[in-house]
Enzyme design. Structure first.
Site, mmCIF file in Angstrom:
data_model
loop_
_atom_site.group_PDB
_atom_site.id
_atom_site.type_symbol
_atom_site.label_atom_id
_atom_site.label_comp_id
_atom_site.label_asym_id
_atom_site.label_seq_id
_atom_site.Cartn_x
_atom_site.Cartn_y
_atom_site.Cartn_z
ATOM 1 N N LYS A 158 53.654 -22.260 82.999
ATOM 2 C CA LYS A 158 54.332 -22.728 84.219
ATOM 3 C C LYS A 158 55.677 -21.993 84.318
ATOM 4 O O LYS A 158 56.735 -22.518 83.981
ATOM 5 C CB LYS A 158 54.524 -24.250 84.122
HETATM 6 N N1 PMP Z 1 48.378 -25.824 89.299
HETATM 7 C C1 PMP Z 1 49.650 -25.459 89.564
HETATM 8 C C2 PMP Z 1 49.928 -24.053 89.952
HETATM 9 C C3 PMP Z 1 50.687 -26.403 89.484
HETATM 10 O O1 PMP Z 1 51.945 -26.038 89.743
HETATM 11 C C4 PMP Z 1 50.378 -27.728 89.120
HETATM 12 C C5 PMP Z 1 51.466 -28.767 89.054
HETATM 13 N N2 PMP Z 1 52.064 -28.801 87.790
HETATM 14 C C6 PMP Z 1 49.047 -28.066 88.847
HETATM 15 C C7 PMP Z 1 48.080 -27.084 88.941
HETATM 16 C C8 PMP Z 1 48.679 -29.445 88.402
HETATM 17 O O2 PMP Z 1 49.080 -29.616 87.074
HETATM 18 P P1 PMP Z 1 49.430 -31.046 86.476
HETATM 19 O O3 PMP Z 1 48.296 -31.923 86.784
HETATM 20 O O4 PMP Z 1 49.591 -30.809 85.028
HETATM 21 O O5 PMP Z 1 50.679 -31.497 87.160
#
Ligand code: PMP
Length: 306
Positions: A158
């Site tokens: 991320k």
């Molecule tokens: N894909 C991306 C690109 C994101 O930014 C997020 C948000 N964090 C998600 C998927 C979903 O991830 P999570 O369920 O861990 O928040």
């Protein structure tokens, strides 16, 4: 609202004083990794609870490792600071928590490499209820911007700078009237949403893009797969998804920490199923809401009580 604080440079500061220099490496080059964590009011416990905090801090450290950042704190220490900040900020409703490990070095010069430069950790909270208006389901598009490749800027990490890709997809999508966007891989497979993962329902089974399809390994994605299997007896198949499968899916929905479960009722010019929120989607949305609010005791260990 009481005075709000943030954590920066090793201490808690009033939010308005938590600022960084224009010379900060992360600001100049996007060299930072972050998480989006959510805490909810737990009606039965009468206190706040952070949802899946350990998983978020584990992923933050993995993102830092991929980028080559040197975290200054352990997952446990970041978790303790999070609980402390929620108390200081007297959060009493749905709250979004944003931790960032960032390259804090101020030297300008030939230091584009992330080695040997200074890193820091910061943390702040913002009240956040719904992220998308989802009750009747949303109308989404398929972006012409492709998701980043693992060998360019890894989607698995991320990385702050990678969200330029999200901004491009989402901004152009909004201008075209869509609530959000689905993004494809360079091969033309379905990756995920602009900042969320995607599930389809096909013939009673859940289908979601494989983790090798340039997606973030979403924590909500695995929460939903577990709830579907254990509570509804529905298996999730994780595999590459063709674009045209979007158009013939019985149901579709986005999932993410901020997004929660967002039913999709129309993709570009085609309705999904009968154009209403699907029944499996609705069940998973309700289960997710219960789980995050501490109303499914079986999954109590997903919550860190504050
Ligand atoms: N894909 C991306 C690109 C994101 O930014 C997020 C948000 N964090 C998600 C998927 C979903 O991830 P999570 O369920 O861990 O928040």
């Amino acid at each position: 609202m009481s005075e709000q604080y943030a954590y920066l440079r090793g201490g808690f500061l009033p939010l308005n004083d938590a600022t960084i220099s224009v010379r900060t490496h992360a600001f100049l080059y996007g060299t930072a990794v972050f998480e989006g964590i959510k805490a909810y009011w737990l009606p039965e416990a009468g206190r706040m609870g952070v949802f899946r905090m350990a998983e978020h801090y584990k992923r933050l450290l993995q993102s830092a490792h991929i980028l080559g950042l040197q975290p200054t704190l352990t997952a446990e220490q970041m978790g303790d600071l999070t609980v402390d900040l929620i108390k200081r900020n007297q959060c009493q409703g749905a709250t979004y928590i944003r931790p960032i490990i960032y390259k804090s070095d101020l030297r300008i010069g030939p230091i584009l490499t992330v080695d040997g430069t200074q890193d820091d950790f910061c943390l702040f909270t913002v009240p956040m209820d719904g992220y998308l208006d989802v009750e009747k389901g949303i109308h989404v598009g398929v972006s012409s911007w492709r998701r980043l490749d693992d060998n360019a800027i890894p989607a698995r990490a991320k990385v702050n700078g990678a969200y330029v890709n999200t901004a491009l997809a989402k901004t152009d999508g909004h201008k075209s009237g869509f609530a959000d966007m689905i993004v494809l891989t360079n091969q033309g497979h379905v990756a995920e949403g602009s900042a969320m993962n995607l599930f389809l329902v096909r013939d009673g089974q859940l289908v979601t893009s494989a983790i090798t399809e340039n997606i973030l390994e979403g924590i909500t994605r695995s929460t939903i797969a577990e709830l579907a299997e254990k509570e509804l007896g529905i298996k999730t198949i994780s595999r590459p998804i063709d674009r045209t499968e979007l158009y013939i899916a019985d149901e579709a929905f986005f999932v993410g920490t901020a997004t929660e479960v967002a039913p999709i009722v129309k993709i570009e010019h085609r309705t999904v199923g009968d154009g209403n929120v699907g029944s499996i989607t609705q069940k998973l949305k309700d289960l997710y809401s219960k789980a995050t609010h501490g109303l499914l005791p079986k999954y109590g260990d997903w919550i860190t009580q504050v």
